[in-house]
Design an enzyme around this catalytic site. Structure first.
Site, mmCIF file in Angstrom:
data_model
loop_
_atom_site.group_PDB
_atom_site.id
_atom_site.type_symbol
_atom_site.label_atom_id
_atom_site.label_comp_id
_atom_site.label_asym_id
_atom_site.label_seq_id
_atom_site.Cartn_x
_atom_site.Cartn_y
_atom_site.Cartn_z
ATOM 1 N N GLY A 1 0.829 -1.213 0.000
ATOM 2 C CA GLY A 1 0.000 0.000 0.000
ATOM 3 C C GLY A 1 0.849 1.243 0.000
ATOM 4 O O GLY A 1 2.049 1.184 -0.246
ATOM 5 N N ASN A 2 0.222 2.369 0.228
ATOM 6 C CA ASN A 2 0.973 3.632 0.335
ATOM 7 C C ASN A 2 0.373 4.497 1.432
ATOM 8 O O ASN A 2 -0.624 4.132 2.048
ATOM 9 C CB ASN A 2 1.019 4.342 -1.013
ATOM 10 C CG ASN A 2 -0.361 4.672 -1.525
ATOM 11 O OD1 ASN A 2 -1.099 5.419 -0.903
ATOM 12 N ND2 ASN A 2 -0.721 4.073 -2.659
ATOM 13 N N ARG A 3 0.998 5.651 1.673
ATOM 14 C CA ARG A 3 0.636 6.481 2.825
ATOM 15 C C ARG A 3 -0.558 7.391 2.597
ATOM 16 O O ARG A 3 -0.890 8.187 3.460
ATOM 17 C CB ARG A 3 1.827 7.366 3.206
ATOM 18 C CG ARG A 3 2.975 6.642 3.817
ATOM 19 C CD ARG A 3 4.080 7.643 4.089
ATOM 20 N NE ARG A 3 5.321 7.004 4.409
ATOM 21 C CZ ARG A 3 5.638 6.581 5.625
ATOM 22 N NH1 ARG A 3 4.797 6.746 6.620
ATOM 23 N NH2 ARG A 3 6.795 5.998 5.837
ATOM 24 N N SER A 4 -1.193 7.349 1.440
ATOM 25 C CA SER A 4 -2.285 8.293 1.185
ATOM 26 C C SER A 4 -3.457 8.039 2.126
ATOM 27 O O SER A 4 -3.914 6.909 2.281
ATOM 28 C CB SER A 4 -2.760 8.158 -0.263
ATOM 29 O OG SER A 4 -3.849 9.017 -0.460
ATOM 30 N N ALA B 1 -3.559 7.924 -5.048
ATOM 31 C CA ALA B 1 -2.176 7.464 -5.184
ATOM 32 C C ALA B 1 -2.247 6.027 -5.701
ATOM 33 O O ALA B 1 -2.649 5.113 -4.966
ATOM 34 C CB ALA B 1 -1.470 7.530 -3.841
#
Ligand code: CTP
Length: 408
Positions: A202-205, A269
């Site tokens: 995943g990512n930090r968005s 993102a």
């Protein structure tokens, strides 16, 4: 700029109304404060006058020559009652007009918003329920009170929502309808690329910026479809909400909902890579202490693809906005990379922000530069994610009307 009457009835939550007054003034609105007579026990007239910049009285017998009990309500674009006690709602529902605020409520034809605050027993009493129902039937927007600590040791529903929440919930009444008649598709959040049934990349968005964009677009009168990928914040009311998880699901949702829309804002993102295979069962630790090697494959670039497809499919959005999460280095600045990305993606507008582990992602504030494919000068904005979203929406509105970049 709107002309607003801020009615304040006598409850301890009146102090929060002071902060709401500040927010309204900072947003450039003219505010006439009308307290009920007992409000002075909580917040003095001097505070209301200093912060509103206008004379304040609770009485119909001051400045009589102005006929204020009718005039303020007639002039208002919006009337707020924050906090609204059980008493003021009872009077308003019965049409009683025995002071300046209740007189104003009868005289105005502007939208009225009430934010009740009282003890739970009073909020739940049949008399209050009836009054709230009557007011709502007549078109008054009665905001649901929050649940939590009340004045004494008690807690429950009846607490005044925080000033920022009230301010956000009335944005549609404060904004100019600059996107009325426009349909906008927005992607928000961050995709998750599954590895096995329990793990993902995943990512930090957090989705805050995308949700703020949806809120600002809706407040500007647009018909909004929001494709949400793993939001950490609640989606706004009044939008058509679609869920997607991975980049491939997001791509499918974008291509399903984009036809017929006027504007597409690709704020999500999107993971550039995904695991080549998704295991059917959880990847286990091995006895030989070796670690698995995860092979990644490229995800489609949804933004670039939809811009390209537009060449052959007429009904895809004529105005497409990309977001660029950039970091500068010794080869180039954030802006250099932004300009190159705008050319590469081929969209009409690119909103560039600098990212890092403590910048942008998951934060309440943001600083952006808006770049235009037609070469118009870049526009900068900074502030809360809602402030930034409003600037983006203003720029979109100007650009689709053919005036990109001429407002700041
Ligand atoms: N985007 C997309 N599909 C992807 C990756 C990104 O549609 N697979 C969109 C994003 O929603 C955003 C824009 O492209 O509007 C830019 O995203 P960003 O991650 O900054 O750019 P990348 O194209 O991934 O380029 P790079 O990571 O190499 O800088």
């Amino acid at each position: 700029m709107k002309r607003i009457v801020l009615g304040v009835s006598a409850g301890i939550a009146a102090y929060k109304s002071v902060l709401l007054l500040r927010l309204l003034r900072e947003a450039g609105h003219h505010v006439d404060v009308i307290p009920t007579s007992n409000v002075e026990n909580f917040v003095g007239i001097a505070t209301w006058e200093a912060l509103s910049g206008n004379p304040v009285t609770a009485s119909v017998f001051e400045a009589v020559e102005n006929v204020n009990h009718v005039r303020l309500g007639q002039l208002a674009d919006l009337v707020l009652v924050v906090p609204a006690t059980a008493d003021i709602m009872a009077k308003a529902s019965a049409g009683i007009a025995d002071d300046l605020l209740t007189g104003t409520l009868l005289a105005t034809r502007a939208p009225v918003v009430m934010a009740p605050a009282m003890h739970t027993e009073m909020w739940q009493h049949a008399a209050t329920r009836n009054n709230v129902a009557t007011l709502r039937e007549r078109g008054v927007r009665v905001i649901e009170p929050a649940s939590g600590r009340l004045t004494g040791k008690d807690s429950g529903p009846g607490r005044l929502p925080e000033p920022e929440e009230i301010f956000a919930s009335i944005q549609d009444l404060l904004s100019e309808p600059i996107l009325a008649g426009t349909s906008v598709l927005i992607t928000a959040g961050g995709t998750r690329e599954p590895l096995d049934p329990v793990r993902f990349l995943g990512n930090r968005s957090s989705g805050r910026q995308g949700v703020a964009l949806a809120e600002a677009a809706r407040a500007a009168g647009a018909e909004v479809t929001l494709i949400a990928t793993h939001l950490e914040v609640p989606p706004p009311h009044g939008v058509n909400l679609i869920h997607a998880s991975s980049a491939l699901e997001l791509r499918e949702a974008v291509f399903e909902h984009a036809p017929g829309k006027d504007v597409l804002i690709m704020n999500a993102a999107v993971a550039d890579f995904r695991p080549a295979t998704i295991e059917n069962s959880k990847i286990k630790k091995r006895d030989d202490h070796s670690a698995p090697v995860i092979e990644l494959v490229r995800n489609p670039d949804i933004l670039a693809e939809i811009v390209q497809e537009r060449g052959t499919k007429a009904q895809l959005p004529p105005f497409i906005v990309g977001f660029a999460a950039e970091t500068g280095d010794d080869q180039g600045t954030v802006l250099d990379y932004g300009r190159a990305k705008l050319r590469r993606k081929g969209c009409e507008m690119l909103v560039v922000n600098e990212v890092g582990t403590t910048l942008t992602f998951g934060q309440e504030t943001n600083a952006i530069q808006v770049l235009f494919a037609d070469g118009s000068e870049a526009v900068q904005a900074a502030g809360s994610k809602l402030d930034v979203a409003r600037v983006v929406i203003e720029q979109i509105s100007h650009a689709i009307k053919g005036h990109a970049g001429d407002i700041s």
